[in-house]
Design a protein around this motif. Structure first.
Motif, mmCIF file in Angstrom:
data_model
loop_
_atom_site.group_PDB
_atom_site.id
_atom_site.type_symbol
_atom_site.label_atom_id
_atom_site.label_comp_id
_atom_site.label_asym_id
_atom_site.label_seq_id
_atom_site.Cartn_x
_atom_site.Cartn_y
_atom_site.Cartn_z
ATOM 1 N N UNK A 52 -10.118 62.951 46.061
ATOM 2 C CA UNK A 52 -10.348 61.550 45.695
ATOM 3 C C UNK A 52 -11.808 61.184 45.935
ATOM 4 N N UNK A 53 -12.379 61.730 47.021
ATOM 5 C CA UNK A 53 -13.792 61.499 47.296
ATOM 6 C C UNK A 53 -14.665 62.222 46.277
ATOM 7 N N UNK A 54 -14.260 63.433 45.909
ATOM 8 C CA UNK A 54 -15.023 64.209 44.921
ATOM 9 C C UNK A 54 -15.016 63.519 43.559
ATOM 10 N N UNK A 55 -13.901 62.861 43.228
ATOM 11 C CA UNK A 55 -13.730 62.284 41.898
ATOM 12 C C UNK A 55 -14.134 60.815 41.800
ATOM 13 N N UNK A 56 -14.494 60.190 42.920
ATOM 14 C CA UNK A 56 -14.826 58.763 42.921
ATOM 15 C C UNK A 56 -16.333 58.550 42.972
ATOM 16 N N UNK A 57 -16.920 57.918 41.954
ATOM 17 C CA UNK A 57 -18.369 57.659 41.942
ATOM 18 C C UNK A 57 -18.796 56.874 43.185
ATOM 19 N N UNK A 58 -19.893 57.304 43.791
ATOM 20 C CA UNK A 58 -20.398 56.623 44.976
ATOM 21 C C UNK A 58 -19.823 57.152 46.274
ATOM 22 N N UNK A 59 -18.812 58.019 46.195
ATOM 23 C CA UNK A 59 -18.225 58.577 47.406
ATOM 24 C C UNK A 59 -19.108 59.691 47.962
ATOM 25 N N UNK A 63 -18.582 62.888 48.644
ATOM 26 C CA UNK A 63 -18.537 64.212 48.025
ATOM 27 C C UNK A 63 -18.439 64.152 46.493
ATOM 28 N N UNK A 64 -18.860 63.048 45.912
ATOM 29 C CA UNK A 64 -18.712 62.873 44.467
ATOM 30 C C UNK A 64 -19.419 63.977 43.692
ATOM 31 N N UNK A 65 -18.710 64.524 42.696
ATOM 32 C CA UNK A 65 -19.273 65.536 41.811
ATOM 33 C C UNK A 65 -19.011 65.107 40.372
ATOM 34 N N UNK A 66 -20.064 64.854 39.650
ATOM 35 C CA UNK A 66 -19.931 64.306 38.299
ATOM 36 C C UNK A 66 -19.207 65.261 37.353
ATOM 37 N N UNK A 67 -19.499 66.564 37.441
ATOM 38 C CA UNK A 67 -18.878 67.537 36.543
ATOM 39 C C UNK A 67 -17.367 67.617 36.771
ATOM 40 N N UNK A 68 -16.961 67.723 38.040
ATOM 41 C CA UNK A 68 -15.526 67.797 38.363
ATOM 42 C C UNK A 68 -14.830 66.489 37.978
ATOM 43 N N UNK A 69 -15.495 65.369 38.241
ATOM 44 C CA UNK A 69 -14.909 64.074 37.920
ATOM 45 C C UNK A 69 -14.695 63.914 36.417
ATOM 46 N N UNK A 70 -15.573 64.496 35.648
ATOM 47 C CA UNK A 70 -15.484 64.355 34.189
ATOM 48 C C UNK A 70 -14.441 65.286 33.578
ATOM 49 N N UNK A 71 -14.264 66.470 34.151
ATOM 50 C CA UNK A 71 -13.413 67.477 33.518
ATOM 51 C C UNK A 71 -12.098 67.760 34.249
ATOM 52 N N UNK A 72 -11.994 67.423 35.530
ATOM 53 C CA UNK A 72 -10.793 67.780 36.305
ATOM 54 C C UNK A 72 -10.261 66.600 37.124
ATOM 55 N N UNK A 73 -10.334 65.413 36.548
ATOM 56 C CA UNK A 73 -9.926 64.218 37.286
ATOM 57 C C UNK A 73 -8.417 63.987 37.161
ATOM 58 N N UNK A 74 -7.627 64.776 37.913
ATOM 59 C CA UNK A 74 -6.163 64.648 37.847
ATOM 60 C C UNK A 74 -5.677 63.345 38.478
ATOM 61 N N UNK A 75 -6.463 62.791 39.412
ATOM 62 C CA UNK A 75 -6.065 61.543 40.051
ATOM 63 C C UNK A 75 -6.113 60.396 39.048
#
Length: 205
Positions: A39-46, A48-60
């Motif tokens: 959730x931290x990886x996929x949430x902008x501003x968090x 551990x945010x990672x833009x690539x993972x958030x864009x392609x693997x955002x299962x949440x």
């Protein structure tokens, strides 16, 4: 069965129980904390945010979108006009609902998945129970979100009386899950016991 065999059987049963408890604990921590980390990886501003993972693997976000879409469809069946986006549901002349991470039921899903994987059962029974359980949690969550939208749309004066819907939802879901797990365990242990009894019976020519 003599006393030595009984002690050995009890020892084996204790080992299996201990293995199950340890596996359940480790798997639950892995899934629950893993989802929080993601959730931290996929949430902008968090952190551990990672833009690539958030864009392609955002299962949440995928789960959130599925919940919102299904809930909105049900709310519309009751004649309400609904405006929604990736996280919010606004029922016109009704309540404004925000679907956060805590609304997704991932904690309950983590427990169910950990329990089923830790329990000694066949892979077929394991995956079947996991699928049924996860679908059940999803459907109950959709009903909760849709129910809040419909009920608070009809009863405006009660909008301040539903602040504990997360807790109520968790209690209902855990009750349903425990009942399902009880029946599943009973079925699997019963079938295993029957197979063992058959194997122990002498062959008749």
């Amino acid at each position: 069965m003599n006393e030595i065999e009984l002690k050995q059987a009890k020892k084996q049963a204790d080992k299996k129980a201990l293995k199950f408890i340890i596996s359940l604990f480790i798997l639950y921590i892995f899934f629950s904390q893993g989802n929080l980390f993601m959730n931290s990886v996929l949430s902008p501003g968090s952190r551990f945010y990672n833009e690539f993972i958030a864009e392609h693997f955002n299962y949440i976000q995928g789960l959130k979108t599925a919940l919102i879409t299904c809930a909105v469809w049900i709310i519309k069946l009751f004649g309400f006009y609904v405006i929604y986006n990736k996280s919010d549901v606004m029922v016109v002349a009704g309540p404004y609902l925000r679907v956060n991470y805590s609304c997704l039921g991932l904690g309950v899903m983590s427990f169910l998945t950990a329990f089923v994987l830790a329990f000694p059962a066949s892979w077929k029974a394991t995956f079947k129970m996991m699928a049924i359980g996860l679908i059940t949690i999803f459907v109950l969550n959709v009903c909760r979100i849709a129910g809040l939208g419909v009920l608070l749309g009809f009863f405006e004066s009660q909008r301040n009386n539903f602040t504990y819907h997360h807790e109520i939802f968790n209690v209902i879901v855990y009750i349903c899950i425990f009942v399902m797990l009880y029946l599943w365990i009973k079925k699997n242990t019963g079938s295993n016991a029957s197979e063992n009894e058959i194997k122990k019976q002498p062959l008749v020519p």
